[in-house]
Write a protein that holds these residues in place. Structure first.
Motif, PDB file in Angstrom:
ATOM      1  N   GLY A   1       0.846  -1.371  -0.098  1.00  0.00           N
ATOM      2  CA  GLY A   1      -0.147   0.099   0.181  1.00  0.00           C
ATOM      3  C   GLY A   1       0.895   1.310   0.082  1.00  0.00           C
ATOM      4  N   LEU A   2       0.621   2.054  -1.040  1.00  0.00           N
ATOM      5  CA  LEU A   2       1.469   3.373  -1.116  1.00  0.00           C
ATOM      6  C   LEU A   2       0.840   4.261  -0.194  1.00  0.00           C
ATOM      7  CD1 LEU A   2       3.778   4.815  -3.064  1.00  0.00           C
ATOM      8  CD2 LEU A   2       1.725   5.544  -4.300  1.00  0.00           C
ATOM      9  N   THR A   3       1.728   5.068   0.467  1.00  0.00           N
ATOM     10  CA  THR A   3       1.334   6.242   1.257  1.00  0.00           C
ATOM     11  C   THR A   3       1.343   7.472   0.536  1.00  0.00           C
ATOM     12  OG1 THR A   3       3.460   6.708   2.132  1.00  0.00           O
ATOM     13  CG2 THR A   3       2.105   5.261   3.537  1.00  0.00           C
ATOM     14  N   ARG A   4       0.537   8.404   1.066  1.00  0.00           N
ATOM     15  CA  ARG A   4       0.627   9.618   0.308  1.00  0.00           C
ATOM     16  C   ARG A   4       2.142  10.180   0.267  1.00  0.00           C
ATOM     17  NH1 ARG A   4      -3.707  14.297  -0.321  1.00  0.00           N
ATOM     18  NH2 ARG A   4      -2.688  15.983  -1.655  1.00  0.00           N
ATOM     19  N   ASP A   5       2.889  10.202   1.241  1.00  0.00           N
ATOM     20  CA  ASP A   5       4.158  10.476   1.358  1.00  0.00           C
ATOM     21  C   ASP A   5       5.092   9.852   0.319  1.00  0.00           C
ATOM     22  OD1 ASP A   5       3.619  12.399   3.276  1.00  0.00           O
ATOM     23  OD2 ASP A   5       4.549  11.117   4.872  1.00  0.00           O
TER      24      ASP A   5
ATOM     25  N   PRO B   1      -9.664   8.008   4.270  1.00  0.00           N
ATOM     26  CA  PRO B   1      -9.110   6.638   4.830  1.00  0.00           C
ATOM     27  C   PRO B   1     -10.156   5.452   4.183  1.00  0.00           C
ATOM     28  CG  PRO B   1      -9.752   8.026   6.625  1.00  0.00           C
ATOM     29  CD  PRO B   1     -10.321   8.522   5.362  1.00  0.00           C
ATOM     30  N   PHE B   2      -9.084   4.408   3.942  1.00  0.00           N
ATOM     31  CA  PHE B   2      -9.735   3.171   3.200  1.00  0.00           C
ATOM     32  C   PHE B   2     -11.151   2.741   3.930  1.00  0.00           C
ATOM     33  CE2 PHE B   2     -10.474  -1.408   2.483  1.00  0.00           C
ATOM     34  CZ  PHE B   2     -10.689  -1.249   1.173  1.00  0.00           C
ATOM     35  N   GLY B   3     -12.210   2.502   3.109  1.00  0.00           N
ATOM     36  CA  GLY B   3     -13.676   2.125   3.715  1.00  0.00           C
ATOM     37  C   GLY B   3     -14.301   3.335   4.121  1.00  0.00           C
TER      38      GLY B   3
ATOM     39  N   THR C   1      -4.374  -0.057  -4.801  1.00  0.00           N
ATOM     40  CA  THR C   1      -3.889   1.205  -5.290  1.00  0.00           C
ATOM     41  C   THR C   1      -4.124   2.597  -4.822  1.00  0.00           C
ATOM     42  OG1 THR C   1      -3.885  -0.070  -7.414  1.00  0.00           O
ATOM     43  CG2 THR C   1      -3.663   2.461  -7.456  1.00  0.00           C
ATOM     44  N   GLY C   2      -3.201   3.345  -4.429  1.00  0.00           N
ATOM     45  CA  GLY C   2      -3.467   4.483  -3.765  1.00  0.00           C
ATOM     46  C   GLY C   2      -4.022   5.595  -4.922  1.00  0.00           C
TER      47      GLY C   2
ATOM     48  N   TRP D   1      -6.590  12.470  -1.251  1.00  0.00           N
ATOM     49  CA  TRP D   1      -5.818  11.150  -1.327  1.00  0.00           C
ATOM     50  C   TRP D   1      -6.898   9.947  -0.797  1.00  0.00           C
ATOM     51  CZ3 TRP D   1      -2.034   8.378  -3.125  1.00  0.00           C
ATOM     52  CH2 TRP D   1      -1.532   7.366  -2.581  1.00  0.00           C
ATOM     53  N   PHE D   2      -6.854   8.949  -1.606  1.00  0.00           N
ATOM     54  CA  PHE D   2      -7.691   7.923  -1.156  1.00  0.00           C
ATOM     55  C   PHE D   2      -6.764   6.700  -0.490  1.00  0.00           C
ATOM     56  CE2 PHE D   2     -11.014  10.091  -3.476  1.00  0.00           C
ATOM     57  CZ  PHE D   2     -12.117   9.568  -2.981  1.00  0.00           C
ATOM     58  N   GLU D   3      -6.712   6.455   0.691  1.00  0.00           N
ATOM     59  CA  GLU D   3      -5.690   5.443   1.073  1.00  0.00           C
ATOM     60  C   GLU D   3      -6.341   4.231   0.541  1.00  0.00           C
ATOM     61  OE1 GLU D   3      -5.423   3.537   5.579  1.00  0.00           O
ATOM     62  OE2 GLU D   3      -5.221   5.804   5.370  1.00  0.00           O
ATOM     63  N   PRO D   4      -5.222   3.301   0.219  1.00  0.00           N
ATOM     64  CA  PRO D   4      -5.529   2.027  -0.323  1.00  0.00           C
ATOM     65  C   PRO D   4      -5.740   0.983   0.791  1.00  0.00           C
ATOM     66  CG  PRO D   4      -3.181   2.376  -0.574  1.00  0.00           C
ATOM     67  CD  PRO D   4      -3.639   3.766   0.045  1.00  0.00           C
TER      68      PRO D   4
END
Length: 261
Positions: A3-7, A195-197, A233-234, A255-258
């Motif tokens: 999982g990719l982070t925004r950073d 956040p995811f979900g 996918t982020g 940003w949508f967290e994967p």
């Protein structure tokens, strides 16, 4: 795929970027060059880049003397046939500055639902990326019917991200982010992180975009972001004019967290 982070956006290894019709056709055709600049920058640092580009019908309309998007399928298909050729030419002419070669990939929903066709598409995409070609993907409007259409290229982009195992999906439009209500209304606030979900309860999501040449709006982007995020996918939703900042990892858009790996 982790999982990719925004950073970590600036170090994403495989990126799918989707751009809408209104961003690269008509009076905005000049945005193709800065879009290509940003894609070439990511390509130069070693990322594998896929562009999902709407715009075949909108690009073809002036050549068919149409001043509005046609309603009937046959005329849409005719406009797409003319416009797809011109659209790819414009991209390749801009990519030539960076000695990057584009590869055209046209898909229907049926291609990704049929296991044999899906495997063939996946194999072709992997080979193109391995050869450092920049695939440009669009729905195959010339043969697609109302019954088998993706509906919008946001969904297509999410499915391409899943197909290719992309780390990052960037959904571009004429709006810089997702807002708590349509951004032209008073009190609208940018949503920086989902956040995811997260069901986005209480958020007013519009179903149409500003321009009249595309089919997607905030609603389709949220739906597509959820599809891609669920596959790991982020997803970043932002404006085409901010694509350079987006791919550099600057704090723009939503940003949508994967899902966790």
């Amino acid at each position: 795929m982790t999982g990719l982070t925004r950073d970590g956006i600036a170090s994403a290894r495989r990126i799918v970027v989707k751009v809408g019709s209104s961003s690269i056709s008509g009076e905005n055709v000049g945005q193709i060059a800065p879009l290509v600049d940003a894609l070439a920058g990511a390509h130069a640092r070693g990322a594998e880049v896929v562009l999902v580009s709407s715009g075949a019908i909108a690009t073809g309309m002036p050549y068919l003397a149409l001043d509005a998007r046609p309603d009937d399928l046959a005329t849409q298909q005719a406009a797409a046939s003319v416009g797809q050729n011109i659209l790819i030419y414009r991209y390749q002419e801009s990519l030539r500055r960076y000695r990057i070669v584009a590869g055209q990939v046209l898909l229907t929903a049926g291609d990704l639902e049929n296991s044999t066709h899906r495997l063939n598409a996946q194999r072709a995409m992997e080979r193109l990326l391995g050869l450092r070609i920049l695939p440009i993907v669009n729905e195959n409007d010339t043969v697609a019917t109302h019954e088998i259409r993706f509906g919008d290229n946001d969904r297509l982009a999410a499915m391409v991200a899943e197909l290719t195992g992309a780390d990052l999906l960037v959904l571009l439009s004429d709006v810089d982010a997702l807002y708590t209500r349509p951004p032209h209304l008073p009190g609208a606030e940018r949503i920086a992180h989902v956040p995811f979900g997260d069901e986005l309860a209480g958020i007013e999501i519009g179903s149409i975009g500003r321009a009249g040449v595309g089919t997607g709006g905030a609603e389709t982007k949220v739906s597509a972001a959820r599809i891609a995020a669920a596959s790991g996918t982020g997803v970043l939703v932002t404006a085409t004019s901010l694509v350079d900042e987006a791919l550099a990892g600057e704090p723009v858009g939503t940003w949508f967290e994967p899902a966790a790996g």
